[in-house]
Design an enzyme around this catalytic site. Structure first.
Site, mmCIF file in Angstrom:
data_model
loop_
_atom_site.group_PDB
_atom_site.id
_atom_site.type_symbol
_atom_site.label_atom_id
_atom_site.label_comp_id
_atom_site.label_asym_id
_atom_site.label_seq_id
_atom_site.Cartn_x
_atom_site.Cartn_y
_atom_site.Cartn_z
ATOM 1 N N ASN A 233 17.983 12.580 68.291
ATOM 2 C CA ASN A 233 18.634 11.282 68.419
ATOM 3 C C ASN A 233 17.608 10.249 68.881
ATOM 4 O O ASN A 233 16.436 10.579 69.110
ATOM 5 C CB ASN A 233 19.854 11.349 69.349
ATOM 6 C CG ASN A 233 19.501 11.708 70.781
ATOM 7 O OD1 ASN A 233 18.438 11.347 71.302
ATOM 8 N ND2 ASN A 233 20.393 12.434 71.449
ATOM 9 N N GLU A 236 15.883 10.966 72.255
ATOM 10 C CA GLU A 236 14.981 12.116 72.146
ATOM 11 C C GLU A 236 13.713 11.755 71.380
ATOM 12 O O GLU A 236 12.610 12.180 71.743
ATOM 13 C CB GLU A 236 15.714 13.274 71.465
ATOM 14 C CG GLU A 236 16.828 13.877 72.306
ATOM 15 C CD GLU A 236 17.812 14.704 71.503
ATOM 16 O OE1 GLU A 236 18.678 15.354 72.126
ATOM 17 O OE2 GLU A 236 17.746 14.684 70.253
ATOM 18 N N ASP A 307 26.512 17.603 65.150
ATOM 19 C CA ASP A 307 26.506 18.941 64.547
ATOM 20 C C ASP A 307 27.011 18.886 63.112
ATOM 21 O O ASP A 307 26.486 19.553 62.219
ATOM 22 C CB ASP A 307 27.378 19.894 65.370
ATOM 23 C CG ASP A 307 26.930 20.017 66.813
ATOM 24 O OD1 ASP A 307 25.725 19.919 67.068
ATOM 25 O OD2 ASP A 307 27.803 20.205 67.682
#
Length: 525
Positions: A233, A236, A307
């Site tokens: 993301n 990150e 996910d």
């Protein structure tokens, strides 16, 4: 990309995938086709169980000024790597999962739900000394009030050793591998070594290498794999580079400027940065940057859309769908689940229905004006562009993504079929305006579609008064009849990049001549 040869383990043929290799637009039949291909995928990583406890609040407790939640319903769903596996199975993939759970109630429930979804759990190790990670959310009236996490302090070493032994079998003959590393310890030590050894130390080093996707809080330890895709993301991605996302800045623009650094840090052929409600940013090591935009959702209890995104992206790429189309499809799947409460999955049927919903989305000029008026009242800038958009190609999608970035709301006005015939000749359009509208509306960068039949879009410009009018080609504003109308209402005309090697006419001519794609054309798309 790596030289993996998907389909060898499961009975599908290379031709099944070749049929999708040129697919550049989303269509409602695509999820069903992917499910029929049924790529084989192994998910390796940190599995967990998500709990959702719902109740009502009518009083405060005596001991402290804290609300008392009377629980009326409890629900549990696989989370983390297990949620990725559930989404893969729901999209038609043949899925194995490899990880570690405890011999506790949470581990039993996790296994039960995975099996019920058709996920192979023979590589999911059980250990009596392990606590199955469980994240439980307490909610009332649609609002999450509290989350408490029950997390193992350490994964037992003998459990890791047992998982490392079984990994080669779990990965053998697979079309794709998804590495889900959320820092909970499953992918430490012997498991990491076994995974790297089983994949040959490099995702593209062997002709039979599977598509490798790294979904990790920190992808850097997996750079040795040279994965096909890494999916951090925004926070990150910035953290990997030792940076902090600047407050108020455009995150996509900030990270796109650091594409080469992200490629080096992850070792990936392409990095897809997820931006939550702002969509995603595709940063291939070479080729065009590509954006998607999320459809707005008010669901406050949705979880696990990342996910779902990774699962849909993996299924599409393992089936040879072009990368930009795969990212668009993954965004559509994420858009589906954010409208569902709790931790949920997007099935092939859900995704097909969602894509089919764009079939009749062209608004009349009056309907469009009402929508635009509401958007403008909320401070959003309106961008208008127009064209035939007959046979969608890379030039179109790049142009529309550029147009979206000029403002907040992108309106695409399509020439009617009669208008296209006047412009292009009696053999055009190839696709009817209903089909063209459905395809354009399915693009995440497009907010509204309308149709006009006049010689120019000036009447539409006068009705919706866009802040920006975008036009592609080798024009100047002075050459356009629309410029005076746009500027009369305080708007601005912007000329976007001209793509001389991409045109619908050229695509149609190649089809009629029975010619294939141009050699070297758009390798990442």
């Amino acid at each position: 990309m790596s030289n993996h040869s998907p389909g060898q383990a499961g009975g599908t043929t290379r031709n099944d995938r070749q049929d999708l290799a040129g697919q550049r637009a989303l269509a409602d039949w695509l999820p069903g086709r992917l499910a029929s291909i049924a790529p084989s995928v192994t998910v390796v990583g940190d599995v967990m169980l998500d709990g959702w406890w719902h109740g009502s609040i009518a009083r405060l407790c005596r001991e402290a000024p804290a609300p008392v939640v009377d629980i009326s319903r409890r629900a549990f769903a696989p989370g983390g790597a297990a949620n990725t596996a559930m989404n893969l199975a729901a999209l038609g993939a043949r899925v194995r999962i490899a990880g570690v759970v405890g011999c506790d109630d949470a581990g039993l429930e996790l296994r039960r739900q995975l099996r019920a979804a058709g996920v192979n759990v023979s590589h999911l190790q059980e250990h009596p000394g392990m606590v199955t990670t469980t994240k439980t959310r307490i909610s009332s009236a649609g609002q999450v009030l509290l989350r408490f996490d029950d997390v193992a302090q350490q994964v037992p070493q003998d459990a890791l050793a047992a998982l490392a032994v079984t990994l080669p079998a779990a990965l053998r003959g697979q079309d794709a591998v998804v590495v889900c590393d959320y820092g909970l310890g499953t992918l430490a030590g012997p498991v990491r070594g076994a995974l790297i050894a089983a994949l040959g130390g490099s995702a593209g080093s062997r002709p039979d290498s599977p598509l490798t996707v790294v979904d990790a809080h920190d992808p850097r330890p997996w750079a040795v794999l040279q994965p096909d895709l890494a999916t951090p993301n925004a926070q990150e991605a910035a953290r990997m580079l030792g940076l902090t996302l600047p407050a108020g800045a455009d995150r996509a623009e900030f990270l796109a400027a650091r594409r080469d650094e992200l490629a080096r840090a992850t070792g990936a052929h392409a990095v897809v940065v997820t931006l939550d409600r702002d969509g995603t940013l595709l940063l291939p090591a070479a080729g065009d940057v590509h954006r998607t935009w999320a459809r707005p959702a008010a669901e406050k209890q949705a979880s696990g859309a990342g996910d779902t995104f990774v699962a849909a992206l993996t299924v599409a790429r393992a089936s040879a769908v072009p990368l930009t189309t795969s990212v668009d499809l993954a965004q559509a799947a994420a858009d589906v689940v954010v409208h569902h409460p709790g931790t949920s999955v997007c099935s092939s049927e859900d995704l097909a229905r969602y894509l089919a919903s764009f079939a009749d989305t062209a608004l009349s000029a009056d309907e469009l004006a009402r929508h635009v008026e509401g958007d403008r009242a909320e401070g959003r800038r309106i961008v208008l562009t127009n064209g035939c958009f007959d046979v969608l190609h890379r030039g179109h999608t790049r142009y529309l993504n550029q147009a979206k970035q000029l403002g907040d709301i992108l309106v695409v006005a399509l020439n009617s079929d009669a208008s296209v015939r006047r412009l292009k000749g009696p053999e055009r359009p190839i696709n009817s305006v209903a089909d063209r509208a459905a395809v354009i509306a399915a693009l995440s960068c497009v907010d509204y579609v309308t149709v006009f039949d006049t010689a120019t879009p000036i009447p539409l410009i006068e009705k919706i008064r866009p802040e920006i009018y975008a036009k592609g080609g080798d024009y100047t504003p002075e050459m356009l009849a629309e410029t005076e109308a746009v500027e009369r209402f305080g708007g601005k005309v912007t000329i976007l990049d001209y793509v001389p090697d991409q045109s619908t006419t050229g695509v149609v001519q190649r089809i009629r001549n029975g010619e294939g794609a141009t050699v070297g054309e758009a390798p990442v798309n």
